[in-house]
Design an enzyme around this catalytic site. Structure first.
Site, PDB file in Angstrom:
ATOM      1  N   ASP A 156       2.388   2.888  14.190  1.00 38.18           N
ATOM      2  CA  ASP A 156       3.537   3.755  13.940  1.00 38.18           C
ATOM      3  C   ASP A 156       3.086   5.211  14.047  1.00 38.18           C
ATOM      4  O   ASP A 156       2.517   5.597  15.052  1.00 38.18           O
ATOM      5  CB  ASP A 156       4.165   3.441  12.591  1.00 38.18           C
ATOM      6  CG  ASP A 156       5.579   3.992  12.446  1.00 38.18           C
ATOM      7  OD1 ASP A 156       6.115   4.516  13.439  1.00 38.18           O
ATOM      8  OD2 ASP A 156       6.147   3.924  11.350  1.00 38.18           O
ATOM      9  N   ASP A 211       3.131  11.285   8.859  1.00 37.28           N
ATOM     10  CA  ASP A 211       4.553  11.179   8.556  1.00 37.28           C
ATOM     11  C   ASP A 211       4.900  11.727   7.175  1.00 37.28           C
ATOM     12  O   ASP A 211       4.145  11.540   6.211  1.00 37.28           O
ATOM     13  CB  ASP A 211       5.003   9.720   8.621  1.00 37.28           C
ATOM     14  CG  ASP A 211       5.255   9.245  10.041  1.00 37.28           C
ATOM     15  OD1 ASP A 211       4.906   9.979  10.983  1.00 37.28           O
ATOM     16  OD2 ASP A 211       5.792   8.135  10.214  1.00 37.28           O
ATOM     17  N   ARG A 225       6.961  12.969  19.265  1.00 35.71           N
ATOM     18  CA  ARG A 225       6.863  13.337  17.845  1.00 35.71           C
ATOM     19  C   ARG A 225       5.619  14.169  17.545  1.00 35.71           C
ATOM     20  O   ARG A 225       4.703  13.737  16.844  1.00 35.71           O
ATOM     21  CB  ARG A 225       6.886  12.101  16.940  1.00 35.71           C
ATOM     22  CG  ARG A 225       8.129  11.249  17.112  1.00 35.71           C
ATOM     23  CD  ARG A 225       8.195  10.132  16.085  1.00 35.71           C
ATOM     24  NE  ARG A 225       9.391   9.311  16.272  1.00 35.71           N
ATOM     25  CZ  ARG A 225       9.761   8.331  15.463  1.00 35.71           C
ATOM     26  NH1 ARG A 225       9.014   8.034  14.399  1.00 35.71           N
ATOM     27  NH2 ARG A 225      10.863   7.640  15.701  1.00 35.71           N
TER      28      ARG A 225
END
Length: 367
Positions: free
Chosen positions: A190, A194, A243
């Site tokens: 992932d 984050d 991202r």
């Protein structure tokens, strides 16, 4: 030629013993935290000092890291944990105590404060094992490598995030770390870095993020707009799909970063987010800056950036690239002092200073 400045870790003094709830004894000292001070937004909101002023503990396993946390007098008793060696699933177990809430298979920093984790000696590698920060404040992570953390397959850890922060997190400084994966979501990984559910006042500096589908996000959905005040400086993002980061709401400041090989998109400011993007070097990339994959606009203020061999998509309902001629769409006021390196010098400066095991060198302002 650019000369980098090395920072040194202070020597351990007056060794004592810290008895943990698991019955182990780890060497400690009343030394202050490692040299260096938090920069960017992590320096605001009262500052980020980690374990400064507390004891210093050496750990060579994940279990010992948890033991050190659990052996404190209280959840906010300052502590610096010096880590050396490989931390993995085989040596990271749950430890119980009044000053901790740990779990097996992940380094769990949950509902605690005033902690520094720093790699020393021959280096610290968190192999397939993530660091999870939840409902915590005043956390420093420096000079470590975190690699191949998976959310599917085996073994899994931390939802697939190398470093993940969620729910009322405040004041985190991550510095001189290497975050990397061996592929994207289809390979079980992932995000590398984050933040979600009201995470604020965070700085990522002098670090490398490599070979991943997702560099990191700020906000888990278009409605998760409670995060922000994030600084990214002197980092390398290389061979990332997207991202770098994805911003949903909030304010972020990116300066003196080197972005190379962004395959799908880069800084994705959306859902009302504001990104101040200063003196960064983008190369061999696609859609380096803009709003992507949504019709909820984000904004940016740009200055001094270089776009070297960057291609741009055509605008449509869910695509609003900043280029090919990036112009500011908002203004952002930055509350802290910072010196900008010349953009042309950024790739060289970052290559000499960013990442773990570099002596925690920093830019001295020269090319």
């Amino acid at each position: 030629m650019k000369r980098a400045v090395a920072r040194r870790i202070p020597a351990v003094v007056a060794a004592v013993a810290l008895a943990t709830s698991a019955g182990a004894a780890l060497a400690v000292s009343p030394a202050s935290a490692a040299a260096g001070a938090a920069t960017g937004y992590a320096s605001q909101n009262g500052g980020t000092t980690g374990g400064q002023g507390g004891v210093t503990v050496r750990a060579t396993t994940g279990t010992q890291i948890h033991q050190a946390l659990c052996g404190r007098a209280a959840k906010d008793t300052p502590i610096t944990i010096e880590v050396e060696g490989t931390i993995n699933h085989g040596n990271t177990t749950k430890v119980s105590g009044d000053s901790c809430e740990t779990a097996a298979g992940v380094i769990e920093l949950k509902r605690i404060g005033n902690v520094t984790i720093i790699g020393v000696g021959g280096g610290a590698v968190f192999d397939q094992l993530g660091i999870h920060i939840r409902e915590s404040r005043n956390i420093i992570i420096r000079n470590v490598t975190i690699r191949n953390v998976k959310k599917s397959g085996s073994p899994t850890s931390n939802g697939g995030d190398a470093i993940g922060m969620e729910k009322n997190v405040r004041n985190v400084w991550v510095d001189h770390v290497d975050l990397l994966a061996s592929g994207g979501e289809s390979e079980g990984y992932d995000g590398l870095f984050d933040m979600k559910d009201n995470t604020q006042y965070v700085t990522l500096s002098y670090s490398t993020l490599r070979n991943s589908g997702r560099g990191g996000l700020v906000g888990s959905s278009e409605s998760d707009r409670s995060n922000g005040f994030i600084t990214y400086h002197h980092n390398l993002y290389r061979d990332i799909d997207s991202r770098t980061p994805l911003l949903r709401g909030g304010t972020a400041h990116m300066y003196n970063n080197h972005y190379a090989g962004l395959r799908e998109s880069g800084i994705n400011s959306r859902a009302g987010a504001k990104a101040k993007v200063d003196n960064n070097y983008f190369e061999d990339s696609h859609d380096a800056l803009g709003t992507f994959y949504t019709d909820e606009a984000g904004y940016w203020q740009v200055s001094g950036n270089t776009f070297d061999n960057v291609t741009w998509s055509s605008p449509d309902e869910e695509t609003n690239p900043a280029g090919p001629d990036p112009r500011s769409t908002t203004t952002v006021s930055i509350p802290y002092g910072h010196a900008l390196d010349q953009t042309a010098c950024v790739p060289g400066i970052v290559s000499r200073t960013a990442g773990a095991n570099t002596g925690m060198k920093e830019s001295d302002g020269r090319c």
